[in-house]
Structures are given as C-alpha cells and as structure tokens.
Scaffold this active site. Sequence first.
Site, PDB file in Angstrom:
ATOM      1  N   TRP A 130       5.999   9.997   2.351  1.00 12.07           N
ATOM      2  CA  TRP A 130       5.800   8.537   2.202  1.00 12.07           C
ATOM      3  C   TRP A 130       5.706   8.462   0.389  1.00 12.07           C
ATOM      4  O   TRP A 130       4.813   9.019  -0.272  1.00 12.07           O
ATOM      5  CB  TRP A 130       4.725   7.861   2.644  1.00 12.07           C
ATOM      6  CG  TRP A 130       4.776   6.437   2.423  1.00 12.07           C
ATOM      7  CD1 TRP A 130       5.407   5.496   2.461  1.00 12.07           C
ATOM      8  CD2 TRP A 130       3.250   5.811   2.223  1.00 12.07           C
ATOM      9  NE1 TRP A 130       4.993   4.241   2.194  1.00 12.07           N
ATOM     10  CE2 TRP A 130       3.722   4.475   2.171  1.00 12.07           C
ATOM     11  CE3 TRP A 130       2.016   6.262   1.984  1.00 12.07           C
ATOM     12  CZ2 TRP A 130       2.679   3.346   1.730  1.00 12.07           C
ATOM     13  CZ3 TRP A 130       0.852   5.099   1.710  1.00 12.07           C
ATOM     14  CH2 TRP A 130       1.306   3.986   1.580  1.00 12.07           C
ATOM     15  N   ASP A 211      -2.494  11.742   7.941  1.00 11.51           N
ATOM     16  CA  ASP A 211      -2.228  10.270   7.667  1.00 11.51           C
ATOM     17  C   ASP A 211      -1.592   9.674   9.032  1.00 11.51           C
ATOM     18  O   ASP A 211      -0.738  10.170   9.881  1.00 11.51           O
ATOM     19  CB  ASP A 211      -1.106  10.220   6.627  1.00 11.51           C
ATOM     20  CG  ASP A 211      -0.776   8.666   6.333  1.00 11.51           C
ATOM     21  OD1 ASP A 211      -0.950   7.840   7.219  1.00 11.51           O
ATOM     22  OD2 ASP A 211      -0.262   8.428   5.322  1.00 11.51           O
ATOM     23  N   LYS A 246       0.412  -1.547  11.586  1.00 10.66           N
ATOM     24  CA  LYS A 246       1.718  -1.512  12.348  1.00 10.66           C
ATOM     25  C   LYS A 246       1.254  -1.751  13.679  1.00 10.66           C
ATOM     26  O   LYS A 246       1.843  -2.632  14.340  1.00 10.66           O
ATOM     27  CB  LYS A 246       2.519  -0.314  11.942  1.00 10.66           C
ATOM     28  CG  LYS A 246       2.161   0.533  10.968  1.00 10.66           C
ATOM     29  CD  LYS A 246       3.295  -0.120   9.789  1.00 10.66           C
ATOM     30  CE  LYS A 246       3.128   0.391   8.629  1.00 10.66           C
ATOM     31  NZ  LYS A 246       3.888   0.379   7.251  1.00 10.66           N
TER      32      LYS A 246
HETATM   33  C1  LMR Z   1       6.659   1.549   4.208  1.00 11.18           C
HETATM   34  O1  LMR Z   1       6.706   2.786   4.055  1.00 11.18           O
HETATM   35  O2  LMR Z   1       7.780   1.058   4.108  1.00 11.18           O
HETATM   36  C2  LMR Z   1       5.447   1.284   4.652  1.00 11.18           C
HETATM   37  O3  LMR Z   1       4.577   2.037   4.900  1.00 11.18           O
HETATM   38  C3  LMR Z   1       4.956   0.189   3.812  1.00 11.18           C
HETATM   39  C4  LMR Z   1       4.507   0.383   2.349  1.00 11.18           C
HETATM   40  O4  LMR Z   1       3.568  -0.116   2.041  1.00 11.18           O
HETATM   41  O5  LMR Z   1       5.125   1.197   1.968  1.00 11.18           O
END
Ligand code: LMR
Length: 396
Positions: A130, A211, A246
Amino acid sequence: MLDKLSAVPPDPILGIISAHAADPSPKKIDLGIGVYRNEDGGTPILKCVKEAEKILNSTETTKSYLGPPGVAGFNSAMTDLIFGEDSAVNSEQRVHTIQTPGGTGALRLGADLIKAAAPDATVWASDPTWANHDAIFPAAGLRLENYPYFDRQKSDLRFDAMMESLRSKGPGDVVLFHACCHNPCGVSPNEDQWREITDLTAEKGFLPMIDLAYMGFERGIEEDTVSVRLFTEKCPEVLVASSCSKNFAVYRERVGAISAVCDNPQKASDVVTVINSLTRKNYSMPPTHGTGIIDIILHSDELTALWREEVADMRNRINGLRNILSEKIANAGIERDFSFLQRQSGMFSFLGLSVDQIRRLREEFSIYTVDSARVNIASFNDSNMDYFVDALKTVL
Ligand code: LMR
C-alpha cells in the site's frame, strides 16, 4: 520559516478523488480509492451501523474525555474478533487492543512503538505494498525495505522468492504482512503457505506486523484472520494494525486499532502504557463516535448477525464482479488473459497497464485509476462495465 516549504504533489490515491470529482463527463468512473460501492455507485451506511448509531445517540450521556485507550468495550470486542474469544493468547491476557484513528493511525502508532523499542529496526514490506506504508514507517524514523511478493508477469505470488528473502531476516527486523485482500495486488498466501511463513517467522525471530484492513472481504471474518492466529500461536510477539473503515463502512469516522501480543501478561500490560503515552504525545486521545457504534454492534447478537450478513453481501458482490469482468474482457476479444481477476480477492487488482494507457483511460474515457493500474473492483456495476471493457480494448 514556513517560506522554506514548497508544495508537495497530491497523494497518488487521494488525488484521484478530486480529479474524478472535477470531471463533468456522465460516463466517468472512479477506480481509484478503496471504498466499497454498491450497484448504484454509492457507499451507503450499513444497516447495523444506522441501528447502533440510534442506540448510541439515545443512550450517550456525556462527551467528556475518555483517555488515550478510548472505548474499552470496543477494544476488548476487537481482541475477541481478531484473535478469537477462546484463544490461548486472549485467555492468558497476552494481548491488548487499543483503538486508533483508522488503520493508518494503527500503523503509525505501531511504527512509533517499534521506534521506541528498537530505533534501528528495519521494516520489510511486500513489493508492492500500500502506497501509504511507504510513507508511514519512514515518517516514524524507521528504515523501510521491500521483500519480493508479486509476480507481475504471472499476476501471482512469488512465494519461493519471498521465503528466500525472509530467511535472511532476524531479530531487529520487522516484517509487514497483509492478512488478506492484499492491497494493491489482490494476491494472498493460501493457508499452507501461511503455515510455512509463520513457521519461518518463529524460527528466525523477526517481529511480524500484520495489516488487517479488509477482514471479511476475502473468505470470511474468521477465515481472514487465519494468518494472525497462526502467528500468534507460534511467535512470542505480534503486532496487528486493524481497520474498521471497510468492513463496517465507517470510513470517515476513522476507526482502527493496534493490538500488541507479548510473551507474558505483565509485558503486555507494560506495552499498553507505552501505547497510551505515545497516543497522549500525538493526539492525546482518540475520537469515540465510530468505536462507540461498533462497541454496540459487537455486543448485540442481533446487530452482529446483521453485520456479518452485510459484510458477506459486500464480499460476494466483489467476487461476482471479478467473475463478470473477467468474462466480459475475454468475450470482447481482448487477447491478453485477465482470468487472474477471478483468482484474486478483495477490492484491488493490478490491470498491468502502462502509465500511457492509464493516461488515455483518463483523458479519452474519464476512467480514473492510479498510475500503477491498480483498480478498485467494487467500483464496477452493470451500467459501467461494458463502457470500461470497450475503453480497455481501445487502449490495449
Ligand atoms: C486505498 O488503498 O485506496 C485505501 O486504503 C484508502 C486509502 O486511504 O488509501
């Protein structure tokens, strides 16, 4: 002093929201941020949340300070949910959970905790991970490196390469895992692979940090914590950063939690004092409206049953969309194989498009996604899927 600062570019994920909002096209599609959408493109409040919020509003008697740990009922209910009510770690009181402002708050608190315990630790995140992981850990002063994870050619897990890399880690390293619905690639280890990963973690002695942002979106609520439970059975220390954004759809309420598993109950209590002191120095204490709602849901059999149904509906809709999209792409005569969409899970998959192709989708078709070609599958519906497949065919 402030005149030394220059503007920074928008966050790659959040920037999509404003770009999409400013586009007047009636055909525009936002495949960017990870927000669940229903068939009408909306993100409604869950029924269980609406019900619990009514109860909260009618029973709440004060808005006075609650202190850094926040809502105690939420914290213990999350421990039960994530680790199992009857688990050894729970009954031995070796785990405590403290609410945080969202999953990001949990990751940042976890990072601050690691920094306090081992300032020179290296955090290892999957390649890719992420985008905000890349920012959070260095912001806490920690070194962030990657281990191999996703095979872009095969759209699959690089399990052997990952294991080989993890074999070189040890005490002083922290390895960050996604429990389910890997963000951004949608590929998770299977249960046998989690067994191997957790065996290796116990053998090598690095700290696993998990996570858990999408619990319930891959296979089921308990099923999606299988890795957490294996780590906890085998390793003396585990950190879990969870999010309710979510699975309770309470995105803007900012509800998350940091859970710390320690070797013994005394150490677990000590660590809570460190977490509370980090909270106090940072935001003093967390907001409690969202956690108050979830506390009510998780302490009501009726509302918990409704919540489980609503999570299952979201999960099943996303899985259904994965099948339909993959079939529509194949039926459109697109030569490239997109059947991986059906094998992956959660909100995200990579489409494997170039930045030029992403730009064309945006400029010619008002279809918005991040430059990595990660798409939010939940954004598709009956009325936009054919338009998307035509656009995809054109840019390919
Ligand atoms: C995403 O990856 O789109 C979500 O986890 C929201 C975010 O805050 O990035």
